[in-house]
Every structure is written in structure tokens, then in C-alpha cells.
Design an enzyme around this catalytic site. Sequence first.
Site: not given
Length: 290
Positions: A169, A234, A263
Site C-alpha cells: 500500500s 480493491d 485492499h
Amino acid sequence: MNLSFGELCCLFCCPPCPGRIAAKLAFLPPEPTYSLVGDEAGGRWALRLSDRAEWQYSRRELDAVEVSMTRTHRGSRLACMFVRCTPESRFTLLFSHGNAVDLGQMSSFYLGLGTRLGCDVFSYDYSGYGASSGKPSEKNLYADVEAAWHVLCNRYAVPPESIILYGQSIGTVPTVDLASRFECAAVVLHSPLTSGMRVAFPNTRRTYCFDAFPSIDKIARVRAPVLVIHGTEDEVIDFSHGLAMYERCQRPVEPLWVEGAGHNDVELYGQYLERLKRFVGSEIPLPEMP
């Protein structure tokens, strides 16, 4: 990841402040889940986990986790963690974690992942996270990962050809930046973002001078093999970001698009670990053993 109305007005009505917008979008440091206790000489540190860290292994394994402090060139004191997972590890993951966790929360995951991959794991907390001082910012993010890199190479004598840079991320941002400037064995980009503006405004097609985290403009300078992992559903960083990063790589390997994953749950799918094992086991040139 959504901007408020006031921030949208700021973007269009006055010169934007990328650092301020980036901080609101990207950094959510939790209440620290651990502390570092130094000895009287200040040369060694002991790790103390709180209950919220949810350590899942034995005390003996926890005692094998080595922690230390270093300082970045921007003045932050940085907490570092070395998780020795296997006595015959040929690779070490330099792991840059997500935006809402700290080293205490990640420590069990590091041990489990490293043990299954046959790799050691080295990680650090960003400025303003955990036991690290300072405030989270884009500039600090780049200084933080570079300081961690030097600790791993110098204090622990791990050569660059044995280091796999792993970013998850927001952690893909310092990972790409470091990989574009230093040689390493390989790179893993787990749910990467192309840039801050492209997350906030999905129709953005170019990088503006005030854009934060412009990884899309740096990835082409990475010469190591790159594995991109992204969930197709996501909800935070759209799957299109992972695809765009993959298409810009110099040396991409077969990506992992996890069908139906969001995610924060990619790791729960069986193909996640299988793909990483294949990448580490057969797609990265092995470093020469001393």
C-alpha cells in the site's frame, strides 16, 4: 482516501500544499502497540509488545526479534526490527508496511511470512509511527526507507544482492523510490498506488508538479525483477493502479491479480503465498554464498 469539500476547493482555487494533502490521504498512525526499552549504555534495545500487538508465537521466538534505533538525514529517530526467521536465509525482505499499522502489529505477520518463504524480514516504522519520532510526510517517507536500508546493509552486513524490497500500500511509495536509486535483488509491490492525485481523482492522466507519491514516474528506473500483487476489487487503491505499475516495469515477472480480493485481505488468499514462494524460489538470481 476521499478528499473533503474544503480540500477540493483548495486544490482548484489556490496553490495546493502537497504535503498537507498527502498527510490527510495517506497517514493514519495507530496508537503505538509496542515500546523500545534501552539499556543504561544505550547500545541495546529490548522490545515490549502490548496486548494490541497480538503476538501469535512463543516467548522464545519473540526474544529472537532484534530491535534498534537509527536516525534519518532529516532528523527522525527511527525504530527498526529484524526478524530472523530461518538460519539459512539467502534473502532478507526489507518490508515497508501499510499506513495504519506499526511494527508491533506487523511482527507476527513478519515471522509467519518469513518462515514460509525461507527469508529473514527487516522492517521499520515511519516517522511518527510506533517508537519513531517526527511526523509522517512524503519527504520523511523517503528518508526513512533510506535510513533503514543503510542499517540493513551496514549494521547487519546484508549485501544489496540479498535484499528484496517489499512494499505494501503506502509502503510501495518508499519501496519504489529506493529501488529506483539503489541496486537490490528484487521488488514486490503489494497493492501499489501510482500517485496521490490518481488515487484522489481517478481520471488523472498526467503527473502534476504538486502531485504526491509519483511512483508511476519512478518505476521505469527500477532495474530489478518486480512482482506486482493487487486485488481486483480493491476499494482503496483501484486495481488499475497495479496494472499501470506493472506495465511500466523494466523487468516485470508474471503479476498476481487476486480475483475478488480487496485492499486488506490479499494475504488470506492461497495464491498469495504460492506466488511469493515461486518468485523467491525460482525467479530471483540467488546471491553468491560467502
